[in-house]
Design a protein around this motif. Structure first.
Motif, PDB file in Angstrom:
ATOM      1  N   ARG A  78     -10.516   2.403   3.080  1.00 19.21           N
ATOM      2  CA  ARG A  78     -10.580   3.718   3.716  1.00 19.21           C
ATOM      3  C   ARG A  78     -10.996   3.587   5.176  1.00 19.21           C
ATOM      4  N   THR A 103      -4.247   2.057  -1.078  1.00 20.28           N
ATOM      5  CA  THR A 103      -4.603   1.314  -2.280  1.00 20.28           C
ATOM      6  C   THR A 103      -3.638   0.153  -2.427  1.00 20.28           C
ATOM      7  N   GLN A 104      -4.164  -1.047  -2.612  1.00 19.33           N
ATOM      8  CA  GLN A 104      -3.315  -2.238  -2.691  1.00 19.33           C
ATOM      9  C   GLN A 104      -2.754  -2.403  -4.099  1.00 19.33           C
ATOM     10  N   THR A 105      -1.456  -2.128  -4.242  1.00 20.65           N
ATOM     11  CA  THR A 105      -0.776  -2.300  -5.524  1.00 20.65           C
ATOM     12  C   THR A 105       0.283  -3.396  -5.465  1.00 20.65           C
ATOM     13  N   PHE A 111       0.851  -1.193   0.000  1.00 20.30           N
ATOM     14  CA  PHE A 111       0.000   0.000   0.000  1.00 20.30           C
ATOM     15  C   PHE A 111       0.892   1.251   0.000  1.00 20.30           C
ATOM     16  N   ARG A 140      -7.485  -2.151  -5.528  1.00 22.52           N
ATOM     17  CA  ARG A 140      -8.591  -1.531  -4.807  1.00 22.52           C
ATOM     18  C   ARG A 140      -8.080  -0.790  -3.576  1.00 22.52           C
ATOM     19  N   ALA A 141      -8.908   0.129  -3.123  1.00 23.27           N
ATOM     20  CA  ALA A 141      -8.552   0.942  -1.962  1.00 23.27           C
ATOM     21  C   ALA A 141      -9.384   0.530  -0.754  1.00 23.27           C
ATOM     22  N   ALA A 178     -14.421   0.982  -0.968  1.00 18.53           N
ATOM     23  CA  ALA A 178     -13.681   1.838  -0.046  1.00 18.53           C
ATOM     24  C   ALA A 178     -14.567   3.004   0.349  1.00 18.53           C
ATOM     25  N   SER A 225      -5.871   4.325   5.545  1.00 18.85           N
ATOM     26  CA  SER A 225      -6.398   4.224   4.188  1.00 18.85           C
ATOM     27  C   SER A 225      -5.252   3.939   3.230  1.00 18.85           C
ATOM     28  N   LEU A 243     -11.197  -4.463   0.360  1.00 22.42           N
ATOM     29  CA  LEU A 243     -10.336  -4.832  -0.765  1.00 22.42           C
ATOM     30  C   LEU A 243     -11.017  -5.857  -1.672  1.00 22.42           C
ATOM     31  N   GLY A 250     -14.143  -3.740  -3.275  1.00 20.24           N
ATOM     32  CA  GLY A 250     -13.862  -2.462  -3.933  1.00 20.24           C
ATOM     33  C   GLY A 250     -14.680  -1.332  -3.345  1.00 20.24           C
TER      34      GLY A 250
END
Length: 129
Positions: A91, A75-77, A49, A88-89, A127, A73, A122, A125
């Motif tokens: 929050r 975003t999973q990369t 993240f 997806r993020a 968030a 918070s 996640l 999706g």
């Protein structure tokens, strides 16, 4: 150190290490005997993240203990806990951590994270804004 100084140290750790990803700051903020463990805890999360943000909701201190309530918070990369990146993020996942501060350094920490909420967001999706 005073309770207020201990709280400022924890706030710096969150800002510099978690939010900014400055793993070199670990050596300034954590005791030498736990610095490697702190890096091993943060590095994979920052890889998964990279845009992670920890918002401090409250810091409460007493003696050498600081308890922090945070909202996280990101975003999973990258992979996280054996799960491939979703893009997806999540929050505002709630987290609470206890820090022990001595001699101007964090000497111990442990915490609770709502990883069920993080995983749910996640997967779906969904968030929170």
């Amino acid at each position: 150190m005073s309770v207020e100084e201990n709280k400022r140290l924890v706030a710096r750790a969150v800002a510099e290490v978690i939010n900014d990803g400055d793993l070199e700051a670990v050596d300034r903020l954590y005791a030498p005997e736990i610095a490697a463990a702190a890096r091993e805890w943060v590095a994979p999360f920052r890889t998964a993240f990279p845009d992670v943000r920890m918002e401090t909701v409250a810091l409460v201190g007493e003696g050498d203990t600081v308890v922090g309530h945070f909202r996280c918070s990101g975003t999973q990369t990258g992979p996280w806990l054996g799960r491939q990146a979703t893009g997806r993020a999540f929050r505002d996942v709630r987290e609470v951590y206890w820090f022990t501060v001595r001699g101007g350094r964090i000497v111990d920490w442990w915490g609770l994270e709502d990883n069920d909420d993080r995983r749910r967001q996640l997967r779906s999706g969904d968030a929170r804004a």
